[in-house]
Write an enzyme that holds these catalytic residues in place. Structure first.
Site, PDB file in Angstrom:
ATOM      1  N   VAL A   1      11.571  -9.581  -1.769  1.00 38.31           N
ATOM      2  CA  VAL A   1      10.358  -9.416  -2.581  1.00 38.31           C
ATOM      3  C   VAL A   1      10.687  -8.579  -3.814  1.00 38.31           C
ATOM      4  O   VAL A   1      10.307  -8.919  -4.943  1.00 38.31           O
ATOM      5  CB  VAL A   1       9.226  -8.754  -1.753  1.00 38.31           C
ATOM      6  N   GLY A   2      11.429  -7.500  -3.624  1.00 40.97           N
ATOM      7  CA  GLY A   2      11.777  -6.618  -4.747  1.00 40.97           C
ATOM      8  C   GLY A   2      12.499  -7.375  -5.851  1.00 40.97           C
ATOM      9  O   GLY A   2      12.216  -7.187  -7.035  1.00 40.97           O
TER      10      GLY A   2
ATOM     11  N   GLU B   1      19.432  -6.274   7.854  1.00 41.76           N
ATOM     12  CA  GLU B   1      18.515  -5.168   8.122  1.00 41.76           C
ATOM     13  C   GLU B   1      17.493  -5.634   9.159  1.00 41.76           C
ATOM     14  O   GLU B   1      16.647  -6.465   8.861  1.00 41.76           O
ATOM     15  CB  GLU B   1      17.803  -4.750   6.821  1.00 41.76           C
TER      16      GLU B   1
ATOM     17  N   GLY C   1       9.939  -1.923  -0.878  1.00 46.46           N
ATOM     18  CA  GLY C   1       9.759  -2.908   0.184  1.00 46.46           C
ATOM     19  C   GLY C   1      11.044  -3.670   0.401  1.00 46.46           C
ATOM     20  O   GLY C   1      12.147  -3.178   0.104  1.00 46.46           O
ATOM     21  N   SER C   2      10.905  -4.874   0.879  1.00 47.78           N
ATOM     22  CA  SER C   2      12.094  -5.632   1.280  1.00 47.78           C
ATOM     23  C   SER C   2      12.841  -6.158   0.049  1.00 47.78           C
ATOM     24  O   SER C   2      12.269  -6.305  -1.043  1.00 47.78           O
ATOM     25  CB  SER C   2      11.685  -6.779   2.197  1.00 47.78           C
TER      26      SER C   2
ATOM     27  N   CYS D   1      13.660   3.085   5.700  1.00 50.32           N
ATOM     28  CA  CYS D   1      14.673   2.415   4.877  1.00 50.32           C
ATOM     29  C   CYS D   1      16.005   3.122   5.003  1.00 50.32           C
ATOM     30  O   CYS D   1      17.062   2.519   4.850  1.00 50.32           O
ATOM     31  CB  CYS D   1      14.230   2.384   3.424  1.00 50.32           C
TER      32      CYS D   1
ATOM     33  N   LYS E   1      -1.539  -1.638  -4.870  1.00 54.40           N
ATOM     34  CA  LYS E   1      -1.712  -2.574  -3.761  1.00 54.40           C
ATOM     35  C   LYS E   1      -0.824  -2.129  -2.597  1.00 54.40           C
ATOM     36  O   LYS E   1       0.389  -2.272  -2.634  1.00 54.40           O
ATOM     37  CB  LYS E   1      -1.330  -4.003  -4.177  1.00 54.40           C
TER      38      LYS E   1
ATOM     39  N   GLU F   1      12.725  -0.083  -5.002  1.00 58.30           N
ATOM     40  CA  GLU F   1      13.545   0.488  -3.920  1.00 58.30           C
ATOM     41  C   GLU F   1      13.456  -0.470  -2.752  1.00 58.30           C
ATOM     42  O   GLU F   1      12.369  -0.776  -2.277  1.00 58.30           O
ATOM     43  CB  GLU F   1      13.053   1.882  -3.540  1.00 58.30           C
TER      44      GLU F   1
HETATM   45  P1  NAD Z   1       7.569  -6.098   2.172  1.00 52.28           P
HETATM   46  O1  NAD Z   1       8.536  -6.427   1.098  1.00 52.28           O
HETATM   47  O2  NAD Z   1       7.198  -7.144   3.134  1.00 52.28           O
HETATM   48  O3  NAD Z   1       6.191  -5.593   1.533  1.00 52.28           O
HETATM   49  C1  NAD Z   1       6.154  -4.517   0.590  1.00 52.28           C
HETATM   50  C2  NAD Z   1       4.920  -4.688  -0.278  1.00 52.28           C
HETATM   51  O4  NAD Z   1       5.100  -5.845  -1.107  1.00 52.28           O
HETATM   52  C3  NAD Z   1       3.632  -4.921   0.502  1.00 52.28           C
HETATM   53  O5  NAD Z   1       2.573  -4.276  -0.159  1.00 52.28           O
HETATM   54  C4  NAD Z   1       3.473  -6.425   0.433  1.00 52.28           C
HETATM   55  O6  NAD Z   1       2.138  -6.867   0.586  1.00 52.28           O
HETATM   56  C5  NAD Z   1       3.972  -6.699  -0.976  1.00 52.28           C
HETATM   57  N1  NAD Z   1       4.412  -8.073  -1.192  1.00 52.28           N
HETATM   58  C6  NAD Z   1       4.935  -8.928  -0.298  1.00 52.28           C
HETATM   59  N2  NAD Z   1       5.223 -10.112  -0.877  1.00 52.28           N
HETATM   60  C7  NAD Z   1       4.877  -9.986  -2.194  1.00 52.28           C
HETATM   61  C8  NAD Z   1       4.943 -10.843  -3.310  1.00 52.28           C
HETATM   62  N3  NAD Z   1       5.417 -12.079  -3.212  1.00 52.28           N
HETATM   63  N4  NAD Z   1       4.511 -10.386  -4.508  1.00 52.28           N
HETATM   64  C9  NAD Z   1       4.052  -9.115  -4.629  1.00 52.28           C
HETATM   65  N5  NAD Z   1       3.966  -8.249  -3.595  1.00 52.28           N
HETATM   66  C10 NAD Z   1       4.375  -8.678  -2.389  1.00 52.28           C
HETATM   67  O7  NAD Z   1       8.174  -4.791   2.917  1.00 52.28           O
HETATM   68  P2  NAD Z   1       7.615  -4.056   4.214  1.00 52.28           P
HETATM   69  O8  NAD Z   1       7.879  -4.919   5.408  1.00 52.28           O
HETATM   70  O9  NAD Z   1       6.234  -3.547   3.985  1.00 52.28           O
HETATM   71  O10 NAD Z   1       8.582  -2.782   4.263  1.00 52.28           O
HETATM   72  C11 NAD Z   1       9.840  -2.793   4.877  1.00 52.28           C
HETATM   73  C12 NAD Z   1      10.941  -2.934   3.849  1.00 52.28           C
HETATM   74  O11 NAD Z   1      10.808  -1.907   2.870  1.00 52.28           O
HETATM   75  C13 NAD Z   1      12.338  -2.756   4.418  1.00 52.28           C
HETATM   76  O12 NAD Z   1      13.185  -3.706   3.842  1.00 52.28           O
HETATM   77  C14 NAD Z   1      12.733  -1.364   3.980  1.00 52.28           C
HETATM   78  O13 NAD Z   1      14.121  -1.135   3.884  1.00 52.28           O
HETATM   79  C15 NAD Z   1      12.064  -1.284   2.662  1.00 52.28           C
HETATM   80  N6  NAD Z   1      11.867   0.103   2.272  1.00 52.28           N
HETATM   81  C16 NAD Z   1      12.678   0.621   1.304  1.00 52.28           C
HETATM   82  C17 NAD Z   1      12.538   1.950   0.936  1.00 52.28           C
HETATM   83  C18 NAD Z   1      13.402   2.540  -0.130  1.00 52.28           C
HETATM   84  O14 NAD Z   1      13.040   3.567  -0.677  1.00 52.28           O
HETATM   85  N7  NAD Z   1      14.537   1.930  -0.446  1.00 52.28           N
HETATM   86  C19 NAD Z   1      11.572   2.754   1.553  1.00 52.28           C
HETATM   87  C20 NAD Z   1      10.769   2.180   2.547  1.00 52.28           C
HETATM   88  C21 NAD Z   1      10.910   0.847   2.897  1.00 52.28           C
END
Ligand code: NAD
Length: 492
Positions: free
Chosen positions: A235-236, A390, A231-232, A287, A179, A253
């Site tokens: 959520v992670g 962030e 991702g953020s 990130c 996804k 991550e």
């Molecule tokens: P996000 O957390 O909003 O979304 C990431 C993914 O999670 C998307 O596919 C989103 O649809 C999904 N998602 C959102 N809510 C969810 C839920 N409740 N259940 C399951 N899935 C859900 O992040 P973003 O805005 O797409 O990306 C930016 C963030 O990602 C920043 O915080 C950045 O630091 C982080 N990031 C980290 C790394 C790393 O390797 N550490 C790399 C790139 C980005």
């Protein structure tokens, strides 16, 4: 001209077939050109997700039995296909996500490089052999796939991050339900098309597009054997908790608040160039982007003069214009969040050191490169949102430290520990930084962003959860081990 390109049709990829989504409308818009739709279609429904997971589950036994060399061969063919279409995909990436054309093409090339690295995995060691304390026995440690792996990816590297999750998942024998972020579905579709075109058997990779709620359904699916997320942080952590509650391994991550430290005696021109790249390339939406800058007091004014002078020539605008160095954020709403952060930082006592200019026609998704100096008082500086949070945009928060020890302490403040950069020509300070800054990735005299695919990638402390990604580290997440006590008959 890019604005004449018709919107691409978005499709789901389930059990080896491309099909329309049955859910609500889904569209990705060009953040640089309000009103221009890059791709459109419909979201996947829960029923489609169900079929995707069922297909991945059904395909898992046969795929895990395919020799790793053959699984890798699919990735090698996909790498060649990606390289062949780097120009077109780079343009689509720039239009959909907002990074510049050069960065977009570079990201596609990086994705191909990652596929090639894992495509060659069959030529590398596949396990370990230990000697046994008993005669006539050897102890083998063999690796096996987890099974069905869920892949949930962010918007900011729409093809490279998925590639560095999906390629190892597949080559180690897992099947995948993916996804992607709903702001960048087209690039996800392109990667799935390439893997399909390279000959992946049906059901081995499934792509479902939709909002976060679809990701939650995926994570909670009883047939899921593992979840890799980027991702953020919020959520992670929720997904890690959901996985732990069901005994499903999770790799997450998450966010970062990465510092560059510039010490007395550093090559200031090199440092200014690298800090500029680290903070403002990809509009600060990496990130590993540099969002904190700690300057040793004695070189602070000189360094800031060099940095701001470079930024005078840094142009922000439509990312498909080859003369532009920085595009918009991924969306106007992402930019609104960053603008709010800047306002709160200023209200908290920060001062504006530099802000670039935007072209007149720039829409709401644009923010120029912005440098804020934080108040000198320690408590005020550390509470300032530009230091603590962030922003995920082109904003750099500066503090002045008396010496290297104070600079390293500040660089490591907070719960994140993704990456850092240290600029110095003094090897003693370098060794202190290696010991003293607790991050997953440390750059010495280069920008905080940047990672090669053959070495471990990921955050320390609260930036990462579970095994690291990329290189041979990926194996730690995408496989488990069976320890085999191997004996023949009784020794003659
Ligand atoms: P996000 O957390 O909003 O979304 C990431 C993914 O999670 C998307 O596919 C989103 O649809 C999904 N998602 C959102 N809510 C969810 C839920 N409740 N259940 C399951 N899935 C859900 O992040 P973003 O805005 O797409 O990306 C930016 C963030 O990602 C920043 O915080 C950045 O630091 C982080 N990031 C980290 C790394 C790393 O390797 N550490 C790399 C790139 C980005």
């Amino acid at each position: 001209m890019p604005h004449t390109i018709p919107a691409a049709a978005l499709r789901q990829f389930i059990a080896g077939k491309w099909e329309d989504g049955d859910g609500a409308g889904l569209a990705s818009d060009n953040p640089a050109r309000p009103g221009e739709t890059v791709a459109a279609g419909r979201q996947a429904t829960a029923e489609q997700l169900e079929r995707a997971v069922a297909a991945a589950s059904a395909a898992a036994p046969a795929w895990s039995a395919v020799p790793m060399h053959e699984r890798g061969a699919v990735l090698l063919r996909a790498a060649a296909l990606l390289e062949g279409s780097a120009e077109e995909l780079g343009l689509e990436l720039a239009r959909e996500e907002g990074k510049t054309l050069i960065e977009g093409r570079g990201e596609v090339a990086r994705a191909a490089q990652i596929l090639r690295y894992y495509g060659n995995e069959g030529d590398r060691p596949a396990g370990e052999v230990f000697s046994s304390p008993r005669r006539g026995e050897q102890i083998l440690v063999v690796r096996k796939p987890l099974g069905v792996v869920g892949v949930v990816t962010p918007f900011n590297f729409p093809i490279a991050i998925p590639a560095w999750k999906i390629a190892p998942a597949l080559v180690y024998g897992n099947t995948v339900v993916w996804k992607p972020a709903s702001t960048v579905p087209l690039l996800a579709q392109r990667l799935a098309e390439v893997l399909d075109g390279a000959g992946l058997p049906k059901g081995v990779l499934n792509l479902v597009m939709g909002p976060g709620a679809l990701g939650t359904e995926l994570v909670e699916h009883p047939l899921l054997d593992g979840l890799t997320f980027t991702g953020s942080t919020g959520v992670g952590r929720r997904l890690a908790a959901a996985g732990a509650g069901r005994g499903v391994p999770v790799q997450a991550e998450m966010g970062g608040k990465n510092a560059a430290v510039v010490l007395a005696g550093a090559d200031l021109d090199l440092a200014a160039e690298q800090v500029m790249f680290g903070a403002f390339r990809s509009t600060g939406q990496k990130c590993t982007a540099t969002s904190r800058l700690v300057l040793q007091d004695s070189v602070a004014d000189d360094f800031l003069a060099r940095l701001t002078s470079r930024l005078q020539d840094w142009s922000t605008g439509d990312p498909v214009d080859p003369s532009v160095q920085m595009g918009p954020l991924v969306s106007a709403s992402a930019a609104d969040g960053v603008r709010r952060g800047i306002d709160e930082a200023l209200a908290g006592g920060a001062t504006l050191v530099f802000q670039g200019v935007l072209p007149e026609e720039a829409g709401d998704a644009f923010i120029p490169p912005t440098i804020l100096e934080l108040p000198a008082g320690q408590a005020d500086a550390e509470a300032n949102p530009a230091w603590a949070d962030e922003f995920f945009g082109p904003v750099l928060a500066v503090r002045r430290a008396a010496d290297a020890a104070q600079a390293f302490e500040w660089a490591g403040q907070g719960e994140y520990g993704l990456s850092a950069a240290v600029f110095t020509q003094d090897v003693t300070r370098v060794l202190e930084a290696v010991e003293g800054i607790d991050v997953g990735i440390l750059h010495v005299n280069s920008e905080s962003a940047g990672a090669d695919p053959h070495v471990p990638f990921g955050g320390a402390r609260k930036s990462g959860y579970g095994p690291k990604e990329q290189g041979q580290s990926a194996k730690e997440f995408f496989t488990h081990t069976t320890t085999v006590y191997l004996r023949g008959g009784n020794p003659a």
